[in-house]
Design an enzyme around this catalytic site. Structure first.
Site, short mmCIF file in Angstrom:
data_model
loop_
_atom_site.label_atom_id
_atom_site.label_comp_id
_atom_site.label_asym_id
_atom_site.label_seq_id
_atom_site.Cartn_x
_atom_site.Cartn_y
_atom_site.Cartn_z
N ASP A 1 0.84 -1.21 0.00
CA ASP A 1 0.00 0.00 0.00
C ASP A 1 0.87 1.25 0.00
OD1 ASP A 1 0.88 -0.21 2.58
OD2 ASP A 1 -1.11 -0.12 3.52
N SER A 2 2.21 1.05 -0.01
CA SER A 2 3.13 2.17 -0.25
C SER A 2 2.87 2.76 -1.65
CB SER A 2 4.59 1.72 -0.13
OG SER A 2 4.81 0.54 -0.89
N ASP B 1 -1.05 -6.06 -0.16
CA ASP B 1 -1.49 -5.45 1.10
C ASP B 1 -3.00 -5.25 1.10
OD1 ASP B 1 0.60 -5.02 2.89
OD2 ASP B 1 1.27 -3.20 1.86
N LYS C 1 -1.40 -9.42 2.79
CA LYS C 1 -0.64 -8.98 3.97
C LYS C 1 -1.50 -8.02 4.79
CE LYS C 1 3.16 -6.14 3.77
NZ LYS C 1 2.76 -4.97 4.57
N GLU D 1 -1.52 -5.59 8.56
CA GLU D 1 -0.70 -5.00 9.63
C GLU D 1 -1.35 -5.22 10.98
OE1 GLU D 1 0.04 -0.87 8.80
OE2 GLU D 1 0.97 -1.30 6.85
N GLU E 1 9.07 -4.34 10.54
CA GLU E 1 9.50 -3.03 10.03
C GLU E 1 10.07 -2.16 11.14
OE1 GLU E 1 6.77 -1.09 7.37
OE2 GLU E 1 7.93 0.77 7.36
#
Ligand code: KIV
Length: 272
Positions: free
Chosen positions: A52-53, A91, A121, A123, A190
């Site tokens: 999602d960057s 993501d 993925k 978070e 991270e």
């Protein structure tokens, strides 16, 4: 130069577990479009993360929060069309899984169906356990993400190194065990202390892939635009730049403008 590829067979979640067992490091980079994904796959990257960057480096947002599920699917399906060997992980964007396991399941199924990706993925740790379990129950492989979790930036207030304090480090270790126990096939760590990342990777059997988490983990991931030097203002300590594409693209563009203005381009051989 060509890099020895661990196997020419398609990379699966099982391949990553085998790589960890035999001590072979896992290489992972982000990609968001067909053309770059093709190059990374051809070079032998093990995992491509449609991160999602994309919200930052493709769309120019300050955070990862604005990107939508449909936008992630657009990026992911472009990447999947290019890839022959790498495992493609996507993501789940902010708002598509937190606090609602049914929504998490629906978002994951939509990604898998519409993009053809291989895994998702998410978070977080304990707070998203239900969502992870529900996604896994549908047969969708899940990669976790602990430490600095950019979707929670407004809770943290800053992008500094996480889990330096004992209590946060202990919580991260618990979360890492929990993600492995519920069935995540791998976890991104991270921006946490290298010693903590190494402890987690040694203690727990699934692969841990670090970004700013030192050398003691099972693999490394970077955002492609950072390692290629396109995002030249972003300079965290953990980043190794392999190119300086910002300057290269800028100077190529300047030369092109110059050639057009001076009527040098196109020349006789460049026309019909
Ligand atoms: O979105 C992303 O690019 C990521 C990496 C930083 C791991 O999650």
């Amino acid at each position: 130069m060509s890099v020895a590829k661990s196997e020419d067979k398609k990379v699966t979640t099982h391949t990553l577990q085998e790589m960890k067992k035999r001590g072979e490091k896992i290489s992972m980079l982000t990609a968001y479009d067909y053309s770059t994904a093709r190059i990374l796959d051809d070079a032998g990257i093990d995992v491509i993360l449609v991160g999602d960057s994309a919200s930052n480096v493709m769309a120019g947002h300050e955070t990862t929060l604005p990107i939508t599920l449909d936008q992630m699917i657009y990026h992911a399906s472009s990447v999947v069309r290019a890839v022959k060997r790498a495992l493609v992980v996507v993501d789940l964007p902010f708002g598509s899984y937190q606090g609602n396991s049914k929504e998490a399941l629906n978002s994951s199924i939509k990604i898998m169906k519409e993009s053809g990706a291989h895994a998702v993925k998410l978070e977080g740790g304990l707070e998203i356990k239900d969502s992870i379990e529900r996604i896994l129950s549908a047969g969708v492989p899940v990669m976790g993400h602990l430490g600095l979790t950019p979707q929670s930036i407004y809770k943290f207030g800053t992008y500094v190194v996480r889990a330096k304090e004992k209590s946060e480090a202990e919580r991260l270790i618990e979360d890492a065990h929990l993600l492995a126990d519920v069935g995540c096939f791998a976890v991104v760590l991270e921006k946490i202390p290298a010693s903590l990342a190494e402890q987690v990777s040694t203690e727990i059997k699934i692969p841990f892939i670090g970004i700013g988490a030192g050398a003691g983990v099972d693999g490394q991931v970077l955002v492609l635009h950072d390692m290629l030097g396109i995002t030249h203002e972003f300079n965290p300590r953990f980043l190794r730049r392999y190119l300086n594409l910002y300057d290269d693209i800028k100077s190529a563009t300047e030369r092109y403008i110059q050639d057009v203005k001076s009527r040098d381009f196109p020349n006789e051989k460049e026309q019909y």
